[in-house]
Design a protein around this motif. Structure first.
Motif, PDB file in Angstrom:
ATOM      1  N   LYS A  75       0.735  -1.037   0.448  1.00 17.89           N
ATOM      2  CA  LYS A  75      -0.403   0.029  -0.076  1.00 17.89           C
ATOM      3  C   LYS A  75       0.945   1.602  -0.188  1.00 17.89           C
ATOM      4  O   LYS A  75       2.035   1.394   0.972  1.00 17.89           O
ATOM      5  N   PRO A  76       0.248   2.498  -0.666  1.00 13.42           N
ATOM      6  CA  PRO A  76       1.162   3.391  -0.165  1.00 13.42           C
ATOM      7  C   PRO A  76       2.115   3.640   0.882  1.00 13.42           C
ATOM      8  O   PRO A  76       3.070   3.789   0.399  1.00 13.42           O
ATOM      9  N   TYR A  77       1.435   3.720   1.831  1.00 13.16           N
ATOM     10  CA  TYR A  77       2.192   4.314   2.939  1.00 13.16           C
ATOM     11  C   TYR A  77       2.945   3.251   3.783  1.00 13.16           C
ATOM     12  O   TYR A  77       4.285   2.999   4.229  1.00 13.16           O
ATOM     13  N   GLN A  78       3.079   1.649   3.067  1.00 14.69           N
ATOM     14  CA  GLN A  78       4.254   0.665   3.188  1.00 14.69           C
ATOM     15  C   GLN A  78       5.260   1.099   2.444  1.00 14.69           C
ATOM     16  O   GLN A  78       6.150   0.663   2.579  1.00 14.69           O
ATOM     17  N   LEU A  79       4.413   1.074   1.267  1.00 15.57           N
ATOM     18  CA  LEU A  79       5.707   1.177  -0.198  1.00 15.57           C
ATOM     19  C   LEU A  79       6.687   2.266   1.018  1.00 15.57           C
ATOM     20  O   LEU A  79       7.934   2.261   0.067  1.00 15.57           O
ATOM     21  N   PHE A  80       6.447   4.048   1.126  1.00 15.07           N
ATOM     22  CA  PHE A  80       6.724   5.325   1.597  1.00 15.07           C
ATOM     23  C   PHE A  80       7.738   4.616   3.166  1.00 15.07           C
ATOM     24  O   PHE A  80       8.798   4.536   3.294  1.00 15.07           O
ATOM     25  N   LEU A  81       7.075   3.647   3.742  1.00 11.63           N
ATOM     26  CA  LEU A  81       7.689   3.552   5.230  1.00 11.63           C
ATOM     27  C   LEU A  81       8.516   2.243   5.481  1.00 11.63           C
ATOM     28  O   LEU A  81       9.855   2.388   5.576  1.00 11.63           O
ATOM     29  N   LYS A  82       8.104   1.305   4.046  1.00 11.43           N
ATOM     30  CA  LYS A  82       9.666   0.026   4.046  1.00 11.43           C
ATOM     31  C   LYS A  82      10.330   0.086   3.113  1.00 11.43           C
ATOM     32  O   LYS A  82      10.826  -0.909   3.718  1.00 11.43           O
ATOM     33  N   ILE A  83       9.942   0.953   2.157  1.00 12.92           N
ATOM     34  CA  ILE A  83      10.801   0.822   1.467  1.00 12.92           C
ATOM     35  C   ILE A  83      11.679   1.700   0.909  1.00 12.92           C
ATOM     36  O   ILE A  83      12.378   2.117   0.379  1.00 12.92           O
ATOM     37  N   ILE A  84      10.721   3.071   0.950  1.00 13.80           N
ATOM     38  CA  ILE A  84      12.198   4.564   0.875  1.00 13.80           C
ATOM     39  C   ILE A  84      12.194   4.617   1.536  1.00 13.80           C
ATOM     40  O   ILE A  84      13.542   5.442   0.852  1.00 13.80           O
ATOM     41  N   ALA A  85      11.852   4.844   2.744  1.00  9.16           N
ATOM     42  CA  ALA A  85      12.231   5.481   3.699  1.00  9.16           C
ATOM     43  C   ALA A  85      14.030   5.149   4.190  1.00  9.16           C
ATOM     44  O   ALA A  85      14.745   5.724   4.422  1.00  9.16           O
ATOM     45  N   PRO A  86      13.641   3.832   4.242  1.00  5.80           N
ATOM     46  CA  PRO A  86      15.709   3.088   4.205  1.00  5.80           C
ATOM     47  C   PRO A  86      16.184   3.729   3.789  1.00  5.80           C
ATOM     48  O   PRO A  86      17.529   3.712   4.306  1.00  5.80           O
ATOM     49  N   LEU A  87      15.670   3.907   1.757  1.00  4.76           N
ATOM     50  CA  LEU A  87      16.880   4.510   1.420  1.00  4.76           C
ATOM     51  C   LEU A  87      17.309   5.602   1.213  1.00  4.76           C
ATOM     52  O   LEU A  87      18.011   6.385   0.846  1.00  4.76           O
ATOM     53  N   MET A  88      16.025   6.195   1.991  1.00 11.70           N
ATOM     54  CA  MET A  88      16.202   7.473   2.036  1.00 11.70           C
ATOM     55  C   MET A  88      17.354   8.432   3.580  1.00 11.70           C
ATOM     56  O   MET A  88      17.541   9.198   3.593  1.00 11.70           O
ATOM     57  N   LYS A  89      18.143   7.363   3.669  1.00  8.89           N
ATOM     58  CA  LYS A  89      18.898   7.614   5.290  1.00  8.89           C
ATOM     59  C   LYS A  89      20.122   9.481   4.889  1.00  8.89           C
ATOM     60  O   LYS A  89      20.274   9.846   5.368  1.00  8.89           O
ATOM     61  N   PRO A  90      20.978   8.542   3.448  1.00 13.00           N
ATOM     62  CA  PRO A  90      22.250   9.513   3.440  1.00 13.00           C
ATOM     63  C   PRO A  90      21.433  10.603   3.477  1.00 13.00           C
ATOM     64  O   PRO A  90      21.808  11.886   4.513  1.00 13.00           O
ATOM     65  N   ILE A  91      20.093  11.180   3.077  1.00 11.67           N
ATOM     66  CA  ILE A  91      20.019  12.333   2.873  1.00 11.67           C
ATOM     67  C   ILE A  91      19.205  12.911   4.253  1.00 11.67           C
ATOM     68  O   ILE A  91      18.964  14.066   4.438  1.00 11.67           O
TER      69      ILE A  91
END
Lengths: 292, 277
Positions: free
Chosen positions: B179-195
């Motif tokens: 779901k959209p919020y899962q996509l953001f929280l589980k997939i994208i957010a971890p990839l955004m750690k450097p920024i």
């Protein structure tokens, strides 16, 4: 895949609402209030048309001096920071310099300090009798060079601008170094084979390829310069007299005096100024994109 | 040695010399300050580079007590950390949606918000807005204010970062039933750690260092952060340079610490902001 469903709009709500209420709205509201006689001493706010703007732009008002100072400050510090930052970046990317990273870190370090603290540090360093700077000159036997750096009417503005450059040049240096790193060394090798000197390489390779970086740096420096407040407030508070007053120190002065309409009018003048500047920059970038 | 080699050696020595002189010029004010913070008040009245005749460590204890530094330190920490957390959450969510679906309203929203990088804040009118929402002289008010003014630059940096994350990842996740919020929280957010680290470090420093906002919107000295406390201290003890120096050094310690620990994020953030444009 439905993009609207996958990337729901309400994700951006928090940032947008907060930005709108506490950043954009005051700007617009401030322009509306600049046509009134809003002040702390009466509860009624009356429409006065352009009277506030007339007070700024007609006659020989102190406000014109502030605007002039802001413009001078912006132009001079932008030039000094760019020249200093660029030269330092060029120097500290040469192979023969020892301890490059150490130098870079030292020169960048003032950037992490608060403007207020930098102001206070230099206020104590430049104190005419007890300050380090004059003591240092005396110890070298240069008593004639000692000055009242922050109270002499002719010297105070250049001093303030130099301190600002001292703080800001490291930032420009770091940005330019990042730009220099992205230039392929092949250009330089080819130029060396053709027998180009250092300055020829600088003029024909480095500067043209750094142009986007330099444009960005200039935009940053200019918008910083126009909005400067902390540095001047803590170093001189706009004094002696009005010698170093800029728009934002004047806004604070009017604000604490209770003349809110004047404060918001000065702020709006700055707002319009930067808006026009940004519009110009965006337009000139667009026309360049069309050309290329 | 031939003449060309000689010339080269001279210019190399000269280059190193210039670098050393400039670094020294930049660092000297801090060294003088550090030395002065250990001197007795009589000795500190003449600011020089000489070592203290007698090391007075009590200066720091005096400053912490008289300058009410502990409470202002905690205030500053509270403001900086809370705002930064808010910024990271709000901005990463917004940047994700705006970057992935960059058309129509989102495109407008993006340019609308990042124009705030250059625009000045109208503090007089902002006072009115803050009063309307009952945010003046409150801690929550100053935290929200810092969040709002940091959003434009943070969004600009994060937007650039999100567009480097390949879209195929989203598609794969959706096919797997995200779901959209899962996509953001589980997939994208971890990839955004450097920024997010960059956002954290840059915003922490600028909020810790800020001075204008408390000056306008916090009247109560119990709510003041470090910067304003130091400014006040400077006014009250202008003739005791040793104490003033110690106070300034103490204010610098947290940012210098963040700077040394987060150097790579700062330099990365600073240069990606200006180089990418």
């Amino acid at each position: 895949m439905n993009r609207k469903k996958l990337y729901p709009w309400y994700f951006s709500c928090g940032a947008a609402v907060l930005y709108f209420l506490l950043f954009f709205l005051p700007g617009i509201l401030g322009i509306a209030y600049s046509f009134t006689d809003w002040n702390l001493y009466s509860n009624e706010i009356e429409f006065v048309g352009l009277a506030n703007y007339r007070r700024i732009f007609t006659g020989n008002s102190e406000y014109l001096k502030y605007i002039g100072n802001t413009v001078i400050f912006t132009i001079v510090t932008t030039l000094m920071k760019t020249v200093a930052g660029l030269s330092l970046a060029l120097l500290l990317t040469q192979k023969f310099i020892k301890l490059k990273n150490f130098h870079r870190m030292i020169i960048f370090s003032p950037q992490v300090m608060s403007y207020l603290v930098v102001g206070l540090v230099f206020k104590s360093m430049l104190h005419p009798t007890t300050g380090f700077f004059n003591n240092f000159l005396r110890s070298l036997g240069l008593d004639g060079m000692t000055r009242n750096w922050l109270t002499d009417l002719d010297l105070v503005f250049p001093t303030v601008m130099t301190v600002d450059t001292w703080k800001g040049m490291g930032y420009i240096m770091v940005v330019v170094i990042a730009g220099l790193m992205s230039i392929s060394t092949e250009y330089y090798e080819a130029a060396s084979i053709d027998g180009a000197s250092f300055f020829q390489k600088l003029r024909c390779i480095t500067i043209p390829l750094l142009k986007p970086v330099l444009v960005n740096v200039t935009v940053l420096n200019v918008t910083y310069g126009l909005r400067v407040f902390d540095m001047i407030y803590s170093l001189t508070n706009g004094g002696p007299g009005n010698a170093t007053g800029v728009i934002n120190t004047a806004v604070y002065k009017e604000f604490s005096r209770g003349d809110l309409a004047m404060g918001t009018t000065l702020s709006s003048v700055l707002y319009f100024g930067i808006l026009i500047l940004l519009y110009g920059i965006v337009k000139s970038m667009e026309s360049k994109e069309v050309e290329s | 040695m031939n003449r060309v080699g000689m010339k080269k050696t001279i210019s190399h020595v000269l280059g190193n010399l210039i670098a050393i002189v400039i670094s020294t010029a930049v660092i000297i004010p801090l060294v003088v300050l550090l030395l002065n913070s250990f001197k007795s008040s009589g000795e500190a009245n003449r600011m020089t580079l000489s070592l203290p005749k007698q090391w007075v460590f009590e200066n720091y204890a005096v400053v912490i007590e008289k300058g009410k530094l502990l409470s202002s330190f905690l205030n500053g920490l509270l403001y900086a950390v809370s705002s930064v957390v808010l910024i990271v959450i709000l901005v990463s969510a917004a940047a994700f949606v705006i970057s992935r679906n960059h058309q129509g309203t989102n495109k407008f929203l993006y340019y609308f918000i990042i124009s705030g990088i250059a625009m000045p804040i109208n503090n007089v009118a902002l006072m009115k807005v803050m009063q309307t929402f009952h945010l003046v002289n409150t801690r929550i008010g100053i935290i929200l204010l810092y969040t709002a003014i940091s959003i434009p630059l943070s969004l600009f940096l994060t937007y650039g970062f999100v567009s480097t994350i390949p879209r195929e990842i989203d598609e794969a996740a959706v096919i797997d039933g995200c779901k959209p919020y899962q996509l953001f929280l589980k997939i994208i957010a971890p990839l955004m750690k450097p920024i997010c680290s960059t956002l954290f470090v840059l915003n922490f420093m600028s909020i810790w260092n800020d001075f204008t906002m408390p000056l306008y919107y916090l009247n109560n000295s119990r709510q003041w952060p470090m910067t304003l406390a130091v400014y006040n201290f400077f006014g009250a003890f202008e003739n005791s340079w040793n104490l003033v120096a110690a106070d300034i050094i103490l204010t610098l310690v947290p940012v210098l610490l963040v700077f040394v620990l987060g150097q790579k994020y700062i330099v990365g953030g600073v240069s990606s902001g200006a180089v990418k444009g």
